[in-house]
Design an enzyme around this catalytic site. Structure first.
Site, PDB file in Angstrom:
ATOM      1  N   ASP A  67       0.854  -1.190   0.000  1.00 21.95           N
ATOM      2  CA  ASP A  67       0.000   0.000   0.000  1.00 21.95           C
ATOM      3  C   ASP A  67       0.894   1.246   0.000  1.00 21.95           C
ATOM      4  O   ASP A  67       1.857   1.327   0.766  1.00 21.95           O
ATOM      5  CB  ASP A  67      -0.922   0.003   1.225  1.00 21.95           C
ATOM      6  CG  ASP A  67      -2.052   1.010   1.086  1.00 21.95           C
ATOM      7  OD1 ASP A  67      -3.212   0.587   1.046  1.00 21.95           O
ATOM      8  OD2 ASP A  67      -1.764   2.231   1.013  1.00 21.95           O
ATOM      9  N   ILE A  68       0.554   2.196  -0.875  1.00 30.41           N
ATOM     10  CA  ILE A  68       1.401   3.392  -1.034  1.00 30.41           C
ATOM     11  C   ILE A  68       1.295   4.331   0.173  1.00 30.41           C
ATOM     12  O   ILE A  68       2.195   5.141   0.416  1.00 30.41           O
ATOM     13  CB  ILE A  68       1.023   4.118  -2.356  1.00 30.41           C
ATOM     14  CG1 ILE A  68       2.166   4.976  -2.870  1.00 30.41           C
ATOM     15  CG2 ILE A  68      -0.244   4.948  -2.204  1.00 30.41           C
ATOM     16  CD1 ILE A  68       1.975   5.466  -4.300  1.00 30.41           C
ATOM     17  N   HIS A  77      -7.133  -5.539   2.567  1.00 31.72           N
ATOM     18  CA  HIS A  77      -6.001  -4.945   3.285  1.00 31.72           C
ATOM     19  C   HIS A  77      -5.450  -5.952   4.301  1.00 31.72           C
ATOM     20  O   HIS A  77      -6.228  -6.584   5.030  1.00 31.72           O
ATOM     21  CB  HIS A  77      -6.452  -3.728   4.109  1.00 31.72           C
ATOM     22  CG  HIS A  77      -6.961  -2.554   3.344  1.00 31.72           C
ATOM     23  ND1 HIS A  77      -6.185  -1.461   3.069  1.00 31.72           N
ATOM     24  CD2 HIS A  77      -8.178  -2.276   2.819  1.00 31.72           C
ATOM     25  CE1 HIS A  77      -6.898  -0.554   2.415  1.00 31.72           C
ATOM     26  NE2 HIS A  77      -8.124  -1.023   2.251  1.00 31.72           N
ATOM     27  N   GLN A 134     -14.479   2.825   1.149  1.00 30.35           N
ATOM     28  CA  GLN A 134     -13.831   2.396  -0.097  1.00 30.35           C
ATOM     29  C   GLN A 134     -13.491   3.624  -0.930  1.00 30.35           C
ATOM     30  O   GLN A 134     -14.367   4.454  -1.201  1.00 30.35           O
ATOM     31  CB  GLN A 134     -14.748   1.447  -0.892  1.00 30.35           C
ATOM     32  CG  GLN A 134     -14.048   0.844  -2.106  1.00 30.35           C
ATOM     33  CD  GLN A 134     -14.891  -0.214  -2.828  1.00 30.35           C
ATOM     34  OE1 GLN A 134     -16.097  -0.324  -2.612  1.00 30.35           O
ATOM     35  NE2 GLN A 134     -14.249  -0.969  -3.699  1.00 30.35           N
ATOM     36  N   HIS A 183     -10.199  -4.878  -2.960  1.00 31.76           N
ATOM     37  CA  HIS A 183      -8.876  -5.099  -2.374  1.00 31.76           C
ATOM     38  C   HIS A 183      -9.025  -5.489  -0.916  1.00 31.76           C
ATOM     39  O   HIS A 183      -9.849  -4.941  -0.185  1.00 31.76           O
ATOM     40  CB  HIS A 183      -7.973  -3.872  -2.519  1.00 31.76           C
ATOM     41  CG  HIS A 183      -8.636  -2.586  -2.136  1.00 31.76           C
ATOM     42  ND1 HIS A 183      -9.550  -1.943  -2.946  1.00 31.76           N
ATOM     43  CD2 HIS A 183      -8.528  -1.830  -1.022  1.00 31.76           C
ATOM     44  CE1 HIS A 183      -9.973  -0.845  -2.356  1.00 31.76           C
ATOM     45  NE2 HIS A 183      -9.383  -0.756  -1.181  1.00 31.76           N
ATOM     46  N   ASN A 208     -13.203  -2.761   2.421  1.00 28.20           N
ATOM     47  CA  ASN A 208     -14.270  -1.759   2.409  1.00 28.20           C
ATOM     48  C   ASN A 208     -15.096  -1.871   1.127  1.00 28.20           C
ATOM     49  O   ASN A 208     -14.536  -2.013   0.043  1.00 28.20           O
ATOM     50  CB  ASN A 208     -13.663  -0.362   2.504  1.00 28.20           C
ATOM     51  CG  ASN A 208     -12.838  -0.172   3.771  1.00 28.20           C
ATOM     52  OD1 ASN A 208     -13.178  -0.702   4.821  1.00 28.20           O
ATOM     53  ND2 ASN A 208     -11.742   0.566   3.668  1.00 28.20           N
TER      54      ASN A 208
HETATM   55  P1  5GP Z   1      -9.784   1.779   0.460  1.00 29.68           P
HETATM   56  O1  5GP Z   1      -9.922   3.080   1.190  1.00 29.68           O
HETATM   57  O2  5GP Z   1     -10.459   1.826  -0.902  1.00 29.68           O
HETATM   58  O3  5GP Z   1     -10.205   0.588   1.260  1.00 29.68           O
HETATM   59  O4  5GP Z   1      -8.228   1.574   0.250  1.00 29.68           O
HETATM   60  C1  5GP Z   1      -7.542   2.027  -0.871  1.00 29.68           C
HETATM   61  C2  5GP Z   1      -6.086   1.833  -0.564  1.00 29.68           C
HETATM   62  O5  5GP Z   1      -5.376   1.930  -1.769  1.00 29.68           O
HETATM   63  C3  5GP Z   1      -5.528   2.880   0.388  1.00 29.68           C
HETATM   64  O6  5GP Z   1      -4.950   2.244   1.520  1.00 29.68           O
HETATM   65  C4  5GP Z   1      -4.490   3.614  -0.450  1.00 29.68           C
HETATM   66  O7  5GP Z   1      -3.352   3.981   0.271  1.00 29.68           O
HETATM   67  C5  5GP Z   1      -4.161   2.593  -1.535  1.00 29.68           C
HETATM   68  N1  5GP Z   1      -3.768   3.198  -2.795  1.00 29.68           N
HETATM   69  C6  5GP Z   1      -4.426   4.161  -3.477  1.00 29.68           C
HETATM   70  N2  5GP Z   1      -3.776   4.462  -4.608  1.00 29.68           N
HETATM   71  C7  5GP Z   1      -2.669   3.657  -4.648  1.00 29.68           C
HETATM   72  C8  5GP Z   1      -1.601   3.516  -5.581  1.00 29.68           C
HETATM   73  O8  5GP Z   1      -1.511   4.189  -6.617  1.00 29.68           O
HETATM   74  N3  5GP Z   1      -0.666   2.588  -5.288  1.00 29.68           N
HETATM   75  C9  5GP Z   1      -0.720   1.830  -4.156  1.00 29.68           C
HETATM   76  N4  5GP Z   1       0.260   0.952  -3.966  1.00 29.68           N
HETATM   77  N5  5GP Z   1      -1.708   1.941  -3.259  1.00 29.68           N
HETATM   78  C10 5GP Z   1      -2.679   2.849  -3.493  1.00 29.68           C
END
Ligand code: 5GP
Ligand code: ZN
Length: 140
Positions: free
Chosen positions: A30-31, A101, A93, A99, A86
């Site tokens: 995760d970035i 985590h 989300q 995805h 999420n």
């Molecule tokens: P969500 O909030 O949808 O459950 O999580 C999305 C996740 O994707 C976040 O933890 C965010 O840091 C990660 N993320 C978003 N854009 C990128 C990206 O370009 N590269 C990587 N490696 N992770 C990303």
């Protein structure tokens, strides 16, 4: 180019720090990690959320989850591990490609906080829980 950031990552059009890849899934760092070792596991198919998964595609993804978790456990010796997923913006989300985590936990001050997780057992009696369960079972 698709607008889905994770499809672009899977296709190598956007860089990522890859951990694992097979025919069906892709795992990467995760970035914006919540803790040390925060990893995302995604299906290669563009599947938006849990509702859109076939049982077969879901089993392919979840069958890899223990391997990722154990690799993180072995590497960082966390004292705990949260798996989080999420669905929908109100649930948190932000990327609309499924995805999972993996969030290794080190201590209460490791950067990830679930302290706002409030229970509502006083709002739901056993009888009310049974009524809810009966409704859910109709849909199962
Ligand atoms: P969500 O909030 O949808 O459950 O999580 C999305 C996740 O994707 C976040 O933890 C965010 O840091 C990660 N993320 C978003 N854009 C990128 C990206 O370009 N590269 C990587 N490696 N992770 C990303
Ligand atoms: Zn996608």
């Amino acid at each position: 180019m698709t607008t889905c950031i994770f499809c672009n990552i899977i296709e190598g059009k956007i860089p990522s720090i890859k951990l694992y890849e097979d025919e069906n899934v892709y795992a990467f760092m995760d970035i914006m990690p919540l803790t040390k070792g925060h990893v995302l596991l995604v299906p290669k198919k563009h599947i938006e959320n849990i509702y859109d998964f076939s049982a077969q595609d879901a089993s392919k993804l979840f069958s890899i989850a223990p391997r990722i978790a154990n690799a993180l456990k072995e590497t960082f010796q966390p004292v705990g591990m949260n798996l989080l997923q999420n669905n929908g913006a109100p649930a948190g989300q932000s990327v609309f490609h499924f995805h999972l985590h993996f969030i290794p936990r080190f201590d209460e001050n490791d950067g990830f906080n679930l302290s706002t997780w409030q229970t509502h057992e006083k709002d739901f009696s056993t009888e009310q829980l049974q009524v809810l369960a009966d409704k859910i079972k109709i849909a199962l």
